[in-house]
Write a protein that holds these residues in place. Structure first.
Motif, PDB file in Angstrom:
ATOM      1  N   LEU A   9      14.504   2.800  -5.680  1.00 47.70           N
ATOM      2  CA  LEU A   9      13.518   2.260  -4.751  1.00 47.70           C
ATOM      3  C   LEU A   9      13.350   3.164  -3.532  1.00 47.70           C
ATOM      4  O   LEU A   9      12.244   3.311  -3.001  1.00 47.70           O
ATOM      5  CB  LEU A   9      13.941   0.859  -4.311  1.00 47.70           C
ATOM      6  N   GLY A  16      15.432  -7.159  -1.795  1.00 47.15           N
ATOM      7  CA  GLY A  16      15.307  -5.712  -1.687  1.00 47.15           C
ATOM      8  C   GLY A  16      16.473  -5.122  -0.932  1.00 47.15           C
ATOM      9  O   GLY A  16      17.566  -5.693  -0.893  1.00 47.15           O
ATOM     10  N   VAL A  41      12.731  -1.667   1.645  1.00 48.52           N
ATOM     11  CA  VAL A  41      12.056  -1.693   0.346  1.00 48.52           C
ATOM     12  C   VAL A  41      12.288  -3.037  -0.337  1.00 48.52           C
ATOM     13  O   VAL A  41      13.397  -3.571  -0.327  1.00 48.52           O
ATOM     14  CB  VAL A  41      12.557  -0.549  -0.572  1.00 48.52           C
ATOM     15  N   THR A  42      11.246  -3.592  -0.902  1.00 53.66           N
ATOM     16  CA  THR A  42      11.390  -4.781  -1.735  1.00 53.66           C
ATOM     17  C   THR A  42      11.691  -4.353  -3.171  1.00 53.66           C
ATOM     18  O   THR A  42      11.303  -3.266  -3.601  1.00 53.66           O
ATOM     19  CB  THR A  42      10.107  -5.624  -1.706  1.00 53.66           C
ATOM     20  N   ASN A  43      12.400  -5.216  -3.907  1.00 55.04           N
ATOM     21  CA  ASN A  43      12.686  -4.889  -5.302  1.00 55.04           C
ATOM     22  C   ASN A  43      11.453  -5.145  -6.173  1.00 55.04           C
ATOM     23  O   ASN A  43      10.405  -5.576  -5.670  1.00 55.04           O
ATOM     24  CB  ASN A  43      13.906  -5.673  -5.800  1.00 55.04           C
ATOM     25  N   LYS A  44      11.580  -4.861  -7.459  1.00 55.43           N
ATOM     26  CA  LYS A  44      10.415  -4.944  -8.341  1.00 55.43           C
ATOM     27  C   LYS A  44       9.867  -6.363  -8.434  1.00 55.43           C
ATOM     28  O   LYS A  44       8.652  -6.566  -8.508  1.00 55.43           O
ATOM     29  CB  LYS A  44      10.788  -4.424  -9.728  1.00 55.43           C
ATOM     30  N   SER A  85       8.102  -7.099  -5.169  1.00 55.94           N
ATOM     31  CA  SER A  85       6.980  -6.167  -5.037  1.00 55.94           C
ATOM     32  C   SER A  85       5.777  -6.586  -5.869  1.00 55.94           C
ATOM     33  O   SER A  85       4.644  -6.193  -5.581  1.00 55.94           O
ATOM     34  CB  SER A  85       7.416  -4.757  -5.441  1.00 55.94           C
ATOM     35  N   TYR A  87       4.394  -8.885  -3.100  1.00 57.38           N
ATOM     36  CA  TYR A  87       4.214  -8.245  -1.789  1.00 57.38           C
ATOM     37  C   TYR A  87       5.135  -7.029  -1.718  1.00 57.38           C
ATOM     38  O   TYR A  87       6.340  -7.168  -1.524  1.00 57.38           O
ATOM     39  CB  TYR A  87       4.542  -9.218  -0.656  1.00 57.38           C
ATOM     40  N   LYS A  88       4.557  -5.850  -1.892  1.00 58.82           N
ATOM     41  CA  LYS A  88       5.349  -4.616  -1.942  1.00 58.82           C
ATOM     42  C   LYS A  88       5.531  -4.046  -0.539  1.00 58.82           C
ATOM     43  O   LYS A  88       4.568  -3.890   0.212  1.00 58.82           O
ATOM     44  CB  LYS A  88       4.660  -3.593  -2.838  1.00 58.82           C
ATOM     45  N   ARG A 115       7.308  -0.793   1.566  1.00 58.58           N
ATOM     46  CA  ARG A 115       7.946   0.518   1.567  1.00 58.58           C
ATOM     47  C   ARG A 115       7.842   1.104   2.980  1.00 58.58           C
ATOM     48  O   ARG A 115       7.055   2.001   3.256  1.00 58.58           O
ATOM     49  CB  ARG A 115       7.292   1.458   0.541  1.00 58.58           C
ATOM     50  N   GLU A 128       2.994  -2.251   3.783  1.00 56.85           N
ATOM     51  CA  GLU A 128       3.340  -3.635   3.495  1.00 56.85           C
ATOM     52  C   GLU A 128       2.158  -4.306   2.812  1.00 56.85           C
ATOM     53  O   GLU A 128       1.150  -4.609   3.460  1.00 56.85           O
ATOM     54  CB  GLU A 128       3.719  -4.356   4.789  1.00 56.85           C
TER      55      GLU A 128
END
Length: 256
Positions: free
Chosen positions: A44, A99, A121-124, A127, A130-131, A133, A156
């Motif tokens: 990630l 995340g 970071v959010t995980n899959k 994400s 709502y992703k 990074r 975001e």
């Protein structure tokens, strides 16, 4: 290790408490090799494509605002921290992992400045809805532990933004690009959120100790009081550690 006592008497103290809880967590060097139920944080981390503004851009801001040298304005008596560190934090609600937060601390061998970076970071799974990074960075004076430059690169969901704060401790002001170029007056040696975390970690903390710091966040200066509470054992994936609680709280406007 420092653990944070979550005392949320108002929305501001809760905000700072949660952020500090993320920062004072698990040293990744102690958990390398562990198996995780979720995808590796290293995969990630590679998806954070922002790596900060260039040195040329930052130097151009110093020229634009005719900044005096900000070096060696004070010496802060503190406990020494390793020149290079990496911390990884699992972020979530109860048993749900959302995340990771990844913080790196490095000392520049040429300038002697300290750079702190933080990636959120959010995980899959999260994400898919709502992703996130995000990339944050602060450059601070290694002897005085006050910030020169702070930046945020936000990704975001569909939201994108790049923000920076240039600190002028000589004339007690900051320049920011929140809405065009803006100048805001500050107390000398005001911190951003990342440099404030470092200065807290650098102090000798004992139960009952109280100290105050100023934090510049989103065009405002927040005066914050910190109280060291009791020492206790805290168990995390890296093991069990003897910790001291640090309780933050807003001051002013009726707050203690």
């Amino acid at each position: 290790m420092v653990c944070i006592n979550l005392s949320c008497s108002n929305k501001y103290s809760c905000f700072f408490s949660v952020l500090y809880l993320l920062i004072f967590s698990v040293n990744v060097s102690a958990i390398q090799g562990k198996e995780y139920k979720y995808e590796k944080w290293t995969d990630l981390e590679k998806e954070v494509i922002d790596t900060g503004f260039s040195r040329e851009f930052i130097d151009s801001l110093y020229d634009t605002f005719s900044m005096d040298s900000q070096k060696s304005l004070r010496t802060f008596d503190c406990e020494l921290i390793s020149n290079n560190e990496k911390f990884v934090y699992e972020v979530g609600w109860g048993p749900l992992n959302a995340g990771f937060g990844i913080m790196d601390l490095n000392k520049d061998t040429e300038s002697g400045d300290i750079q702190i970076t933080f990636k959120g970071v959010t995980n899959k799974f999260v994400s898919a809805f709502y992703k996130l990074r995000d990339y944050f960075s602060a450059t601070i004076d290694s002897s005085g532990l006050y910030p020169f430059f702070y930046e945020e690169h936000l990704r975001e969901g569909k939201y994108r933004d790049k923000r920076w704060v240039l600190f002028d401790h000589v004339y007690k002001r900051v320049y920011t690009n929140k809405k065009g170029y803006e100048k805001v007056d500050i107390p000398r040696f005001t911190n951003d959120i990342l440099s404030m975390i470092y200065i807290i970690r650098s102090q000798k903390l004992t139960p009952g100790k109280v100290f105050h710091l100023n934090c510049f966040l989103h065009k405002k200066v927040y005066p914050i009081k910190f109280k060291c509470t009791k020492i206790k054992k805290v168990k995390v994936k890296a093991g069990e550690f003897l910790c001291i609680g640090v309780e933050p709280g807003m001051v002013g406007n009726g707050r203690n």
